[in-house]
Design a protein around this motif. Structure first.
Motif, short mmCIF file in Angstrom:
data_model
loop_
_atom_site.label_atom_id
_atom_site.label_comp_id
_atom_site.label_asym_id
_atom_site.label_seq_id
_atom_site.Cartn_x
_atom_site.Cartn_y
_atom_site.Cartn_z
N PRO A 49 0.79 -1.24 0.00
CA PRO A 49 0.00 0.00 0.00
C PRO A 49 0.83 1.29 0.00
N ALA A 50 1.87 1.37 0.80
CA ALA A 50 2.67 2.61 0.84
C ALA A 50 3.36 2.84 -0.49
N ILE A 51 3.86 1.78 -1.10
CA ILE A 51 4.53 1.90 -2.40
C ILE A 51 3.51 2.27 -3.48
N ARG A 52 2.32 1.71 -3.38
CA ARG A 52 1.26 2.06 -4.35
C ARG A 52 0.90 3.53 -4.27
N ARG A 53 0.96 4.10 -3.06
CA ARG A 53 0.68 5.54 -2.92
C ARG A 53 1.79 6.38 -3.53
N LEU A 54 3.03 5.91 -3.38
CA LEU A 54 4.17 6.65 -3.92
C LEU A 54 4.33 6.47 -5.43
N LEU A 82 14.04 9.87 -4.85
CA LEU A 82 15.27 9.72 -4.09
C LEU A 82 16.09 11.01 -4.10
N ALA A 83 16.18 11.65 -5.25
CA ALA A 83 16.93 12.91 -5.36
C ALA A 83 16.28 14.00 -4.51
N ASN A 84 14.96 14.06 -4.52
CA ASN A 84 14.26 15.08 -3.72
C ASN A 84 14.49 14.88 -2.23
N ALA A 85 14.36 13.65 -1.76
CA ALA A 85 14.58 13.37 -0.33
C ALA A 85 16.03 13.65 0.06
N SER A 129 11.93 20.37 -4.28
CA SER A 129 12.30 19.08 -3.66
C SER A 129 11.60 18.91 -2.32
N TRP A 130 11.58 19.97 -1.53
CA TRP A 130 10.92 19.90 -0.24
C TRP A 130 9.43 19.63 -0.39
N LEU A 131 8.78 20.34 -1.29
CA LEU A 131 7.34 20.15 -1.48
C LEU A 131 7.04 18.71 -1.91
N ARG A 132 7.81 18.19 -2.83
CA ARG A 132 7.58 16.82 -3.29
C ARG A 132 7.86 15.79 -2.20
N THR A 133 8.93 16.01 -1.44
CA THR A 133 9.26 15.06 -0.37
C THR A 133 8.24 15.14 0.75
N LEU A 134 7.80 16.33 1.11
CA LEU A 134 6.76 16.44 2.13
C LEU A 134 5.49 15.71 1.69
N THR A 135 5.15 15.81 0.41
CA THR A 135 4.00 15.08 -0.11
C THR A 135 4.23 13.57 0.02
N ASP A 136 5.41 13.10 -0.38
CA ASP A 136 5.71 11.68 -0.28
C ASP A 136 5.65 11.18 1.16
N LEU A 137 6.21 11.97 2.08
CA LEU A 137 6.16 11.59 3.49
C LEU A 137 4.73 11.49 3.98
N ARG A 138 3.92 12.45 3.61
CA ARG A 138 2.52 12.45 4.05
C ARG A 138 1.75 11.31 3.42
N LEU A 170 3.85 17.83 9.40
CA LEU A 170 4.41 17.89 8.04
C LEU A 170 3.48 18.68 7.11
N GLY A 171 2.18 18.53 7.32
CA GLY A 171 1.21 19.31 6.54
C GLY A 171 1.33 20.80 6.80
N MET A 172 1.58 21.17 8.06
CA MET A 172 1.77 22.60 8.39
C MET A 172 3.05 23.14 7.77
N VAL A 173 4.12 22.33 7.78
CA VAL A 173 5.37 22.76 7.14
C VAL A 173 5.13 22.97 5.65
#
Length: 183
Positions: A49-54, A82-85, A129-138, A170-173
């Motif tokens: 499931p987590a990979i399917r979301r990513l 990977l580059a964004n994180a 990169s931050w915006l994309r990584t924050l999305t991935d984390l969430r 993370l959503g607030m950031v």
């Protein structure tokens, strides 16, 4: 709570508490580990499931077309994530902890630990990169919390409360960063 601000040069900056930097460093490192373990040729792994979301299916109603699309795009998408994180970790600076896990110069006898806020300055590319990584984390945390399409988590145990707090922070950031660049 930190707040990102854009200056005249176009850079975006904020002051983070050291614990916030540590948290971001920790979750970004975990995301890197997760992404680094993905084998885009392993259907079982891609079904998690987590990979399917990513790495979602481009054609959810057509498994054959989805597999063909994934064959051509998954590796590049994964490399970008990977580059964004990695860029997020780079912007956070070096981890100033010694091998005991305590901050450098910190001992268990120190009863007062009042570190200074940490400045984070991002250029335009780092912001993306931050915006994309924050999305991935969430996305990963949303999966772990079993968040529904309306944004409500469906797990209610002690660990889930902590994960939900991180998810919301993370959503607030992310929101602060979006507002800063939208000016």
């Amino acid at each position: 709570m930190m707040e990102f601000r854009k200056d005249e040069s176009g850079t975006v900056s904020a002051m983070f508490e050291p614990i916030e930097v540590d948290l971001l460093r920790n979750v970004a490192s975990q995301l890197l580990q997760l992404l680094g373990a993905v084998d885009t040729d392993d259907a079982v792994m891609l079904a998690q499931p987590a990979i399917r979301r990513l790495l979602p299916d481009a054609y959810p109603d057509d498994p054959e077309a989805a597999a063909e699309f994934r064959r051509f795009t998954a590796d590049g998408l994964l490399e970008g994530k990977l580059a964004n994180a990695t860029a997020v970790l780079g912007a956070l600076g070096d981890d100033e902890r010694d091998t005991s896990g305590e901050p450098a110069g910190f001992s268990a006898q120190d009863s007062v630990h009042d570190p200074l806020p940490v400045p984070i300055v991002l250029d335009e590319q780092q912001v993306q990169s931050w915006l994309r990584t924050l999305t991935d984390l969430r996305l990963v945390l949303a999966d772990r919390l079993n968040v529904d399409p309306q944004g409500r988590p469906h797990l209610d145990d002690e660990e889930s409360h902590v994960v939900n707090e991180i998810y919301n922070w993370l959503g607030m950031v992310q929101e602060s960063l979006v507002y800063a660049i939208d000016i």
